[in-house]
Each structure stands twice: as C-alpha cells, then as structure tokens.
Design an enzyme around this catalytic site. Structure first.
Site, short mmCIF file in Angstrom:
data_model
loop_
_atom_site.label_atom_id
_atom_site.label_comp_id
_atom_site.label_asym_id
_atom_site.label_seq_id
_atom_site.Cartn_x
_atom_site.Cartn_y
_atom_site.Cartn_z
N HIS A 1 0.85 -1.21 0.00
CA HIS A 1 0.00 0.00 0.00
C HIS A 1 0.88 1.25 0.00
O HIS A 1 1.70 1.43 0.91
CB HIS A 1 -0.89 -0.01 1.24
CG HIS A 1 -1.75 1.22 1.37
ND1 HIS A 1 -1.85 1.93 2.55
CD2 HIS A 1 -2.55 1.86 0.47
CE1 HIS A 1 -2.67 2.95 2.38
NE2 HIS A 1 -3.11 2.94 1.13
N HIS B 1 -7.34 8.52 -3.36
CA HIS B 1 -7.91 7.23 -3.73
C HIS B 1 -8.97 7.32 -4.79
O HIS B 1 -9.34 6.32 -5.39
CB HIS B 1 -8.49 6.56 -2.47
CG HIS B 1 -7.46 6.23 -1.45
ND1 HIS B 1 -7.12 7.08 -0.44
CD2 HIS B 1 -6.66 5.13 -1.32
CE1 HIS B 1 -6.16 6.52 0.31
NE2 HIS B 1 -5.86 5.35 -0.21
N ARG C 1 -1.93 25.79 3.86
CA ARG C 1 -1.34 24.46 3.90
C ARG C 1 -1.88 23.76 5.14
O ARG C 1 -1.37 23.95 6.25
CB ARG C 1 0.19 24.55 3.94
CG ARG C 1 0.95 23.29 3.45
CD ARG C 1 0.87 22.15 4.41
NE ARG C 1 1.52 20.94 3.91
CZ ARG C 1 0.85 19.81 3.63
NH1 ARG C 1 -0.46 19.74 3.79
NH2 ARG C 1 1.51 18.74 3.23
N CYS D 1 6.17 27.13 2.91
CA CYS D 1 6.03 25.69 3.01
C CYS D 1 7.34 25.03 2.58
O CYS D 1 8.00 25.49 1.65
CB CYS D 1 4.90 25.23 2.10
SG CYS D 1 4.69 23.44 2.07
N TYR E 1 9.16 16.07 7.19
CA TYR E 1 9.85 17.27 6.72
C TYR E 1 11.35 17.23 7.02
O TYR E 1 11.85 17.85 7.96
CB TYR E 1 9.21 18.51 7.35
CG TYR E 1 7.81 18.77 6.85
CD1 TYR E 1 7.58 19.13 5.52
CD2 TYR E 1 6.71 18.65 7.69
CE1 TYR E 1 6.29 19.37 5.05
CE2 TYR E 1 5.42 18.88 7.22
CZ TYR E 1 5.22 19.24 5.90
OH TYR E 1 3.96 19.47 5.43
#
Lengths: 583, 583
Positions: free
Chosen positions: B138, B162, B237, B284, B422
């Site tokens: 997955h 999905h 974000r 970001c 991150y």
C-alpha cells in the site's frame, strides 16, 4: 613552543623602551624610523587633516582600487620568485641610465613636493621622480601619497608586490633627476629597518602565498589528516607585520562601557574570568580564491582550498568581560557593534581593525572568546600572541589578532577591512561600478566543503574498484554540517559520505547544542569506480543544519575581491588500468 | 472577515457539547462517528497497544512509504478532476460485476478480520475485499490497517488520492464477496460525516493543490503585488480538516514547567501578556516542489512558486508566556525542545504536532509568537483560529495552527511530521534506502527567490528595449536578503535588482536588527533585451546576510520528498518583433 621561543628572542633584541606612551611599552614602534621623511605631511595637516585631504581628493578612485593593495597586504605573489632576479638587474641600472643631462636635487628640495598641490616627488635608489600624474592611476590607491616627498624603499619593503620589473619600468617614465651625493648618502644611512625582519620562523610545509605580510596555507593533502589542526600548519593570514608584544607590559583597553576606559593586564584577563574552551574552525574569506581566478582575475591572495583550519581555543568569554565591566541594558539600548583593534599597525600607525554585531558579542550562545591559548598552549605569534578574539562561525577577518582595544559602539569599525574590503558583490560588479556601502561586511560564512584527497591530476587504479575520497566541510553561524554528498561523475549521481568530529582513533565529540556547531567535520567515502570511466570528475557539496547548500559553479558567484568562493569543489583524476587482477 | 463569519456559522450548526473532556468542549470530534467500526482494534489493544502493533509490523515498510500519504495529506491532486468522471462510472459497477458466484457476508463477519493475523477485510460500496496481501505494498503505508474490518469510504473521504480509476482496479482484484442487504443498508445509514464538510469558504483566486485537506496557493502573477499578502490569498497548507474552535471554550495547555500543567483561556492570553507584532514570511517546505517533479517524480503536493506569503502577526511572545509560568535555568538545564500540538486531528485522534529547539523558543531575538491576529484581524480559520504559533524564519510546518498544547521537553515532537516527513535527503536516497533518523528535522529554511513576472511562455516586445522582471526573495533564520541577481541570458551575465520592504506607495520599513529579518523582500528590475535574442532565459538568485547563495540547478538538490527546492528560478519568454518603432 619552539617558534614562540625564537620569536621572543627576536623581540628582546629589537625591544625599544619609550616612556612616551603605554602602547610603545608593549609594542615595538618598528615603523618609527620613518617618521623623519613623513614630517612634511605631519607638520602641514596633522593626522586628521591628512585623512580629510585624502578623502577630498580622488574619492571615486579610492574605492575603485582600494582592494588591490591598500592596507590589505593583498600581494599577488605568484611568479614573484622568477621575477626577482631580473628585477635586481633592472633596479641597479636605474640610477645610472639617462641621468647625465638631468638636474641634481637635494633631499630638502624633494621634501617640499609632498602633496598634489606642490607636486608629488619621490626618490628611489638615489634617483628623483615626479609621480604627480601617476597618483590617479596607482593600483594601490592614494596610499602612494604616504611616500610623497621621500623614499619609496620603506613602502616597497612593506608591499612586496612592487618588486616586479614592470613596476620599475613605469617608475622610470617619471624620472626628473638625481639626488646630490650627500643627500643620497644620508638617505641610505637612514635605510629603514625592514618591518618584517622580526617575523617568527614558520613550518617549512606551509605553502606561502605572500611573504610580507605572511600568508600561507598547509598543503591540502595533509589538511584533513588531523581533526585538530596543529598550530604550526594552521593557515596564517596576516595583514601587516607581526607585532612583537611583551606580555608583561601588555594591556587590553575596553571603551564604551559606563565606567570609562578599562585597562586589563594579561594576568588580570586570565585570573578574573573563567577559562572557557571551544573547538572552532577559522576560515579566510578568500579561501578557494584561486578557483575564482580561473574564471577571471580577482584582487587578492591566490588561496587554494586550505585557508581554513580547526583548533581548540581557550580564554575569557567576551560576554563575561563586558558584563563584568558594566555592560547592561542601558548600553545595549544604544550600542550595536563591538569593535576590535589589533596591535599590528601600518606605516601610518593605523591598526588592523574589525567589528562584529553586539548581539553576537554578548550572546550566551555566541561563545566569543578573548583567547590566550590555542591547542592548549600560549597563542603562537602568528595567531595573535598574547590575546586574540575568536568569533566562532564568523569570517577570519573579524577574529582580530594581537588584540589591543575593544570598543562597544553604535557604529561598525571604520577600518578599511570592515568598510571597503571583506564584502561580497554580484558577478556583474567591477572596480568601476562597485559601491562598498551597498553590501554588508562579511560576518557569518556560508556552507563550505572541499576535497583533500585524491589530488587533482593524479590517477586511481581501476583494479582497486573503489576510490577513497576525503575532505572537510564547515558552515558559518554555528550551523552544523549535516550531510556531504560526493559524486565521481561530475554531479550526475551522488553518494553520502561518512562524517567525523574527531581523529580516527578518538571518541567523537558530543553533538554541539543547536546553533553552536563551530568546528568543521571531516568526511570520507569509498566510491565504486564506474565501469569504462577513463577519468573521474570528483565533486563534493555539503549541507548545513539550515539546509543551505553550495552553489554548483564558480562563475555565477565570482566577485571582484574573490571572496566567498564556495561552489562545489571538483577534482579530476585519471583511471589507470592496473595489473593487480592479472597477477 | 467574511470568511470567518461564515465559518463561525458552520461551527454553530455542527457544534456538539460533550461533558466528557475539555477538549471536546472546544473542538468538535468530527471523526467520532467512525469510532463504531474502529471498535475491533480499540477493544483488542487500546490506543497504545495499537501503535505498538503497527510499530512491530512492517517496520521497514513504515519508513519506506510513509511519505506518500500517511498523515501528511500529501495528495497528488493533479488530473484529479479529469479522472473523477470516469471513476464514478467504474465505481458504480463494482458492486454488480462478477458478484453472482461470490459469497455473502454480514458486517459482523467482516469486523472479525481486522488484523494481519486474522486477515484484513474491508468493504467498499457493499462489496467485501480481503486486502491482507495488499497491505505490504500500500503506497500509504500501514495507515490502511485503520480501515481493517470496516468501510473504506471514511478514509477515502479523508485522502482524496484514492478517487482514481486505477485504485478501484487494484481493489477489484481483492474482491471476495458482498455484504448482505441488511448490513449494507446499516452501513450506508451510518455513512460518516465528511470531516471536510465544515471547511471555511476560500477565495476563488486560489490555485488548489488539494481540496481535502485544503492546500492552495495564490497565482504567482499576483503574489508580489502586495508586500503584505492579504489573508484571503495567503497560501493555505492544512494537513487535516480545519477544526472548528469555540473561542469561549478554547484552552491552551502548557506542560513541562515547574508548577505543573497551565491552562490558559484566549482572553487570559490576550490580557496577561504584552501584544507583540512582527512582519514575517511563512514558506512551506514544499514550495517550488513542481520543479523537482520535472526532474523526477517526488511525493507531495505539486506546489508552484507561491507556497510562500508575508503577513503581520500579533500575539503574546512565547518567551514571555514561558517565563511567566516558571521557565528558568533549572528547566533550561534539562529541556531542549518546545513541542506544539494542534487541535486538528486525524482519524486516530492524533493531533498535528511539531517542535522547535528550546533556544529558539525562549530567545529574546527569536520573536516566536502565540499569534491571535493576522494582518490586524483575528486569525482566519485556515490560519489557525484562534491561536497559532508563528516561528519566524522557520519552515511553515513548525508554525502549528489551532494551537492546543505546548510542551517544554527534553525530546523533539514524536509526531510523524517532525520525525518522518519534513527532512532533506541526498538525491541518491530513495524510499528503499531512506533513514529518517539520519537527517535533522527542517527548521530554518535556506535562501530562496523566484520570478513572479513575466510568466513562463509569455512574450516580450523587442521595441520595449527592456524587460521588467519582478519577484520575491527570502531567507530563513532571520538572515536578511542583501542582494538579488538577475540574468536574462540563462546566467551568463548578471544585473542587481532593486529591493523593497514595503508597498510602492509606502515608506520602507526600518532595517531589522541583525538576525531578525523575518520578512521577505520584493524586487524589481528593468533589464535591456539583448540584441538578436529570440528567447530570454530569465534567472534570479538571491544572497542573504550570511552570504548564502542558491544552488544553480534542481537535479543535484532533488530529494524524495521534494522539499527545500531553492535552485535558481528560471523563466523562459519569447522576444516578439513589435511594431511600435515603425509607427
């Protein structure tokens, strides 16, 4: 300590006791013999007026060419050795050729021509030159006026760049006469002491970029052999002659604090404040300048990749000293900088100087030291004996050696090196367009790395299957090196090197607190030799804890002073066909 | 404020008062409707045991694929719109095709298959699937086990990735039966509330990278029109649904200080501590990720150049709050980090979380805020209403929104986003070899700049003789942007742009203290169009006060998560032959 002993021996021989000032008690006024022929200017305008005179004249020229020589000692020393022989021959002919029909002058007459108004005359080996028109195009800027009305020899002794054939040729164009015999004899007998005659001895392994002032780096091949660089091969970057300091007479003055000027002896500095030790890497702003020279000629010493070294430093914390002598919120409300003055001085008596932002100086995390030990011993003469500033994470130029004075101020240091030298510019900026006020003085340095092994142009054996690559990586501002990427195909594919923070046989140092990674990391990796590769282009690039990365290429970061050269380091080696497998 | 009012209206409709916990008083447990079908796991192991179960299984797999979806909301949303139509048709056929000879199961039977030991069954639109063998491959990692023994719909609602045809095709391979009619009806009636149904409305100009969770950036063309970005187009974000917080019931908990847990109301936070205002740019970590995708596909939202914006933020200084509640040397001696927890939670109840180094949090110069205002108004819902952390100079991900808890700790946040997301890696590191422990969590960001005008693929008119180029530049860690270089020939020659720190008609802001330049600079320059050029490759690169520079190209800084994309920004435009001169 051998070097230090030798140095102290020299200091005793030349030590001159003068009752006139405290400074002269601790520092030999090695340039004082020149006062005589400088008297024209000193009398006419005094120190301050003279500076104003210079500022009023040639304002554009001052900035345009200030970088070449000025007080920076930026000597383009390569090819010097070869040139010297020819130069000596040319020099000897200067007095005798084409002199028969030229007038004869007395020294008194020459002395009268000591300004642009009265004309600028100088003497060299008994001949007289009127260089008034040359002043505006002198590559070293208006410093040439210091010699006006007197002999060039003392200045050329200080700035060895003049000892080249073409300089003598230029000079000969301005010849107007010869000194009378008596004047020449008098001048020769007053032949000034070479200000560099009492320099310490140095390790023979050092690769010299400039002898006077002394600037040298260790061979790249041995740089990364030690995590702590031995002091004798730690890169040397002097701007002026090494001052000979008597530790008993030494005083450190501190100005700008509420109680007035404080004056500290060396023993007071050592006994009054806790001894603090850090491991910190220092790097010259010009490290790897030679790679910029390959793109286009820059002004400055042609450093290789080893104008960087790592040492332990012990001393009093600047913060502790400033707080002890009254630094507090009311000072902090006004002051913005802490200035440092060295005891090394140029021919005008101007000390080497620099400053750092106040925050850095007083921050608990800044770890700024008034260091009196390097690698567990007294500072060597070349590294600032008896006291230097160590500002970890900040360009070498602010780590003032032979520290004489600290000034807490609302202004940056006014020194040439702070205002008009160590700054970065765009590749499009040249000496005609540069405005030094437009760029900040270099303080924290950017991420850096270089390959110390293998050396450029060597070979690796294909039968070894792998090539061992070694080097160093460091970043300014206490930013820790977190990764070094290595490529052997010019940057197409990358491998991550193993980092270390100690010598191989020792335990690694504990990780530094965030923002206080002052020391470099050495790195090493075995990379497979790609099939069919005839040549390897080995590349390294490092990443620091703020994820700053090195630029790919040199040309886009080229700048007229050749500072901040931190593009990927590239080394080409041949792949030779070995015979190990056939045996 | 329009958006806020709308949002509060929605909040009233959905607000559920529960006496069981303070948290549920202020935050709607919008995911609680799923508790029923999660009961298999909750009963068998409890929350802690479940986590351990996950940790024990598939340890390598967890790290290898954690980046794709997991809690990051990293939705590859492009092409989503086109796929949706086809997807709806395929989806409708899933229940009816090839079902005639398959067994019929009750929901009770399905629920028993809720682990790798018992087999992993799931339902989707009334069909039953045994996905036990799929778990290991997955792309979203072991989070798939959350749906074991129940319906997929609630999770697919959360992770819109999905909703693509090929996902349904993969699923169909694992079909083992259908639910009996009663079970299907029961399940449909319990159709979970869309956790994103109460999101605030957003400005139509925003370019959406992911709708659920909401991630969007303003068009690059308007980004640099304002020095202070209007809140409505400030990039958004979100990692999870926007929590609906009642400001009256809101509490901020602080742990890890000597006096035990402190609990602050919003009015206490506002009244007890001085209001401090800073102008700070947030960026970001994935800004400009799309350029990395052009080199090689990475995992994450396909941000353009506008996942960066600048605002004023007002609030209490974190330092003041921590000192008020007992932070002192004895805490500092042990603690190393300050952790933040958001009120936004995933289906397991795990809050968004992050941490910053303690030094940064308590430093007088760090300016870290518990902000309750953005651009002079209450924080908008998308930006953390009622309180968020603003850590200027540090990656957006640590500026935790909807702040619920602060923990002073000796450890970093254990959250997925701090530990396994991150972080930066070498271009040579892939999902098979990545070790998240080997890299530090991104905190300060490196130097960045981009061109907002002209746009890629547009034309400039040769008769204009000059092209106007505009953009932004910013660096992390309070390092001021000191120069931006522009080239219109792909980097061969460079020009220095004019920087500004305010809107055109306003006075420029006073220069920030050293190390506290939190806000971006906008820049602009008119560059001559080179003769005979048919196309311009416009390039920008910025330099910060530590003389950090941007890398030249993207490929050598490519990394599997597509973060820290800060190579030179390049825009190509055609030169058209204008007719102005001929008129």
């Amino acid at each position: 300590m051998q070097h230090l002993k030798h140095f102290q021996g020299l200091a005793q021989v030349f030590f001159i006791r003068s009752p006139s000032s405290r400074l002269s008690k601790s520092v030999i006024p090695s340039l004082s013999v020149w006062d005589g022929h400088l008297s024209c200017r000193w009398r006419s305008t005094g120190g301050h007026g003279r500076q104003k005179y210079f500022n009023d004249r040639l304002p554009k020229f001052r900035f345009a060419l200030a970088g070449l020589l000025a007080g920076t000692g930026a000597v383009l020393a390569y090819k010097l050795q070869q040139d010297k022989v020819q130069w000596a021959a040319t020099s000897a002919q200067l007095r005798v050729t084409q002199t028969s029909d030229l007038p004869i002058y007395t020294l008194e007459e020459v002395t009268k021509h000591c300004s642009l108004d009265s004309g600028v005359w100088v003497t060299y080996k008994g001949a007289v030159y009127d260089i008034t028109e040359f002043v505006a195009v002198h590559p070293g800027g208006d410093k040439i006026l210091l010699a006006a009305g007197g002999a060039l020899e003392p200045y050329w002794a200080l700035y060895a760049v003049h000892q080249q054939d073409h300089v003598l040729e230029i000079l000969s164009e301005y010849k107007i006469g010869v000194l009378d015999a008596e004047s020449y004899k008098k001048q020769e007998s007053a032949n000034p002491l070479d200000p560099y005659s009492a320099e310490p001895t140095r390790h023979p392994a050092l690769q010299i970029n400039s002898l006077k002032p002394f600037n040298a780096e260790p061979p790249a091949s041995i740089l990364s052999d030690n995590y702590i660089t031995p002091s004798v091969i730690f890169f040397k970057r002097n701007h002026l002659p090494v001052p000979r300091v008597d530790s008993e007479a030494y005083r450190l003055d501190i100005e700008g604090l509420p109680g007035g000027v404080v004056s500290l002896s060396l023993s007071e500095l050592k006994s009054r404040f806790p001894k603090h030790t850090i491991t910190a890497t220092l790097q010259c702003a010009g490290n790897r300048r030679s790679e910029m020279n390959e793109v286009k000629q820059v002004k400055g010493l042609n450093w290789g990749i080893a104008a960087i070294s790592n040492a332990t430093w012990s001393g009093a914390r600047l913060r502790d000293v400033l707080l002890f002598y009254g630094f507090g919120p009311e000072v902090a409300a006004k002051a913005k900088h802490v200035q440092f003055e060295g005891l090394d001085r140029d021919v005008t008596g101007t000390a080497y100087g620099a400053s750092i932002p106040l925050n850095n100086a007083v921050s608990e995390e800044g770890d700024v030291l008034l260091a009196y030990e390097m690698n567990g011993e007294d500072l060597p003469p070349d590294h600032g004996y008896p006291v230097r500033v160590v500002v970890p994470g900040v360009v070498g130029a602010r780590n003032v050696k032979w520290l004489g004075k600290i000034v807490v101020s609302d202004e940056e240091s006014k020194s040439h090196w702070q205002q008009n030298d160590y700054k970065g510019f765009s590749p499009g900026t040249d000496w005609d367009t540069v405005d030094f006020k437009s760029a900040p003085a270099i303080q924290e340095l950017p991420i850096q790395s270089a390959i110390t092994h293998p050396a450029e142009g060597t070979s690796v054996d294909r039968s070894d299957r792998e090539v061992t690559v070694k080097g160093y990586a460091w970043s300014g501002g206490g930013r820790e090196v977190v990764r070094v990427d290595i490529s052997v195909d010019g940057g197409k594919t990358w491998h991550v090197a193993k980092l270390r923070t100690s010598d191989q046989e020792q335990h690694p140092a504990p990780p530094p607190p965030p923002g206080r990674a002052w020391a470099w990391k050495l790195w090493e990796i075995d990379v497979p030799i790609p099939h069919r590769a005839q040549e390897l282009e080995i590349v390294c690039k490092a990443v620091d804890s703020s994820y700053n990365m090195q630029p790919d290429t040199v040309a886009p970061i080229w700048n007229l002073r050749g500072v901040l050269s931190n593009a990927w380091h590239r080394v080409k080696v041949k792949v030779s066909e070995g015979f190990k497998d056939q045996k």
